[in-house]
Write an enzyme that holds these catalytic residues in place. Sequence first.
Site, PDB file in Angstrom:
ATOM      1  N   HIS A  14      54.541 -43.223  19.793  1.00  5.73           N
ATOM      2  CA  HIS A  14      53.939 -43.608  21.169  1.00  5.73           C
ATOM      3  C   HIS A  14      53.470 -44.940  21.323  1.00  5.73           C
ATOM      4  O   HIS A  14      52.285 -45.152  21.329  1.00  5.73           O
ATOM      5  CB  HIS A  14      53.095 -42.185  21.732  1.00  5.73           C
ATOM      6  N   HIS A  16      54.047 -48.420  23.448  1.00  8.60           N
ATOM      7  CA  HIS A  16      54.633 -49.104  24.801  1.00  8.60           C
ATOM      8  C   HIS A  16      54.879 -50.560  24.261  1.00  8.60           C
ATOM      9  O   HIS A  16      53.848 -51.117  24.135  1.00  8.60           O
ATOM     10  CB  HIS A  16      54.197 -49.213  26.152  1.00  8.60           C
ATOM     11  N   HIS A 194      55.737 -38.331  29.287  1.00 12.96           N
ATOM     12  CA  HIS A 194      54.410 -38.498  29.480  1.00 12.96           C
ATOM     13  C   HIS A 194      53.915 -37.387  30.215  1.00 12.96           C
ATOM     14  O   HIS A 194      54.399 -37.275  31.465  1.00 12.96           O
ATOM     15  CB  HIS A 194      53.908 -39.797  30.024  1.00 12.96           C
ATOM     16  N   GLU A 197      48.014 -36.208  30.439  1.00 19.33           N
ATOM     17  CA  GLU A 197      47.056 -37.097  30.285  1.00 19.33           C
ATOM     18  C   GLU A 197      45.799 -37.007  31.422  1.00 19.33           C
ATOM     19  O   GLU A 197      44.877 -36.564  31.436  1.00 19.33           O
ATOM     20  CB  GLU A 197      47.563 -38.528  29.912  1.00 19.33           C
ATOM     21  N   ASP A 275      49.653 -46.229  21.969  1.00 15.73           N
ATOM     22  CA  ASP A 275      49.891 -46.492  23.146  1.00 15.73           C
ATOM     23  C   ASP A 275      50.197 -47.697  23.820  1.00 15.73           C
ATOM     24  O   ASP A 275      51.206 -48.379  23.752  1.00 15.73           O
ATOM     25  CB  ASP A 275      48.811 -45.831  24.130  1.00 15.73           C
ATOM     26  N   ASP A 276      49.152 -48.289  24.204  1.00 15.45           N
ATOM     27  CA  ASP A 276      49.202 -50.063  24.453  1.00 15.45           C
ATOM     28  C   ASP A 276      48.157 -50.753  23.787  1.00 15.45           C
ATOM     29  O   ASP A 276      47.014 -50.841  24.342  1.00 15.45           O
ATOM     30  CB  ASP A 276      48.970 -50.186  26.129  1.00 15.45           C
TER      31      ASP A 276
END
Length: 334
Positions: A14, A16, A194, A197, A275-276
């Site tokens: 996961h 990005h 996704h 969340e 994630d980021d």
Amino acid sequence: MAAYIRALPKAELHLHIEGSLEPGMLLALAEKHGIELPYDSEAALQEAYSFTQLQDFLDIYFKGAGVLLDADDFYQLTRAYLERVHADGVVHCEIFFDPQTHTDRGVPFATVMDGISRALKDGERDLGISSRLILSFLRHLSEADAEKTLDEALPYRGEIAAVGLDSSEHGQPPEKFSRVFARARSEGFLTVAHAGEEGPPEYIRQALDDLKVVRIDHGVRCEEDLDLCRRLASEKIPLTVCPLSNTKLAVFDRMESHNLKRLMDMGLVITINSDDPAYFGGYVGANYRAVAEALSLDYDDIRALARNSITASFLPEDQKKAWLECIDAVARPD
């Protein structure tokens, strides 16, 4: 524990790629392309990375992505990510990219693919990191927009393993994209999404039942629905959990409150991801270390999370078996 975490072969599922755009590279690319930004230094840009909700993050995320214009930009971005996670012991990664973020700005789909794909191939050759690429549809846009993006992706079926669904969940249920996901599956793509969340557990159910996903990205709100938790555990649906992201975006008020260990204890297949990372304060190794400390995870817990990352990946079974044997061979410190 930090040395043990580093030594374990692991996958990241996961990530990005646009979210790995570090301030220094963002500023350098802005200068390269003559783009004016409201930040004059890395420190000023880091200060702007103060979010109270997902939309705050998305606003600056999309603005930052505006400096990615040519294939070399996407190559540099992806190569820098691979070099960072190689230092964390990552041996396989499954990377999200958001083509609509770029094609809506006039950047051709082919340009994005060229840069990312070359970097992934070079990363496997130079760093030994295998990879899969996941095209994510932006859920705040229409399903018709997603259909157009799928059309552009079809010539790249050999390079794109799956399609996903990201961006803000508020008012954007997975069922909105049922038709385009069905078409993607018919074209041979795997599906992920996704859900759960900021969105409710019902969005996880929709992702499973309407989109037929094989993994849930995030999914931490499943704990609000014990029947759903039992289903996820029974069907061995992996959750790609992103702890630092969850605390940065106030899904949990602090890492000690995170439900990762509780979900593991309920038998769910939990993986750790970043994630980021440029925006949320750490790559995958930092996420492992943060939960290990805050949740008092032991060596068996950490090994289980590393094993889950491999079993939940899209690697072929023989490669999974080989990496699992490598994980089990890593000696624990005395």
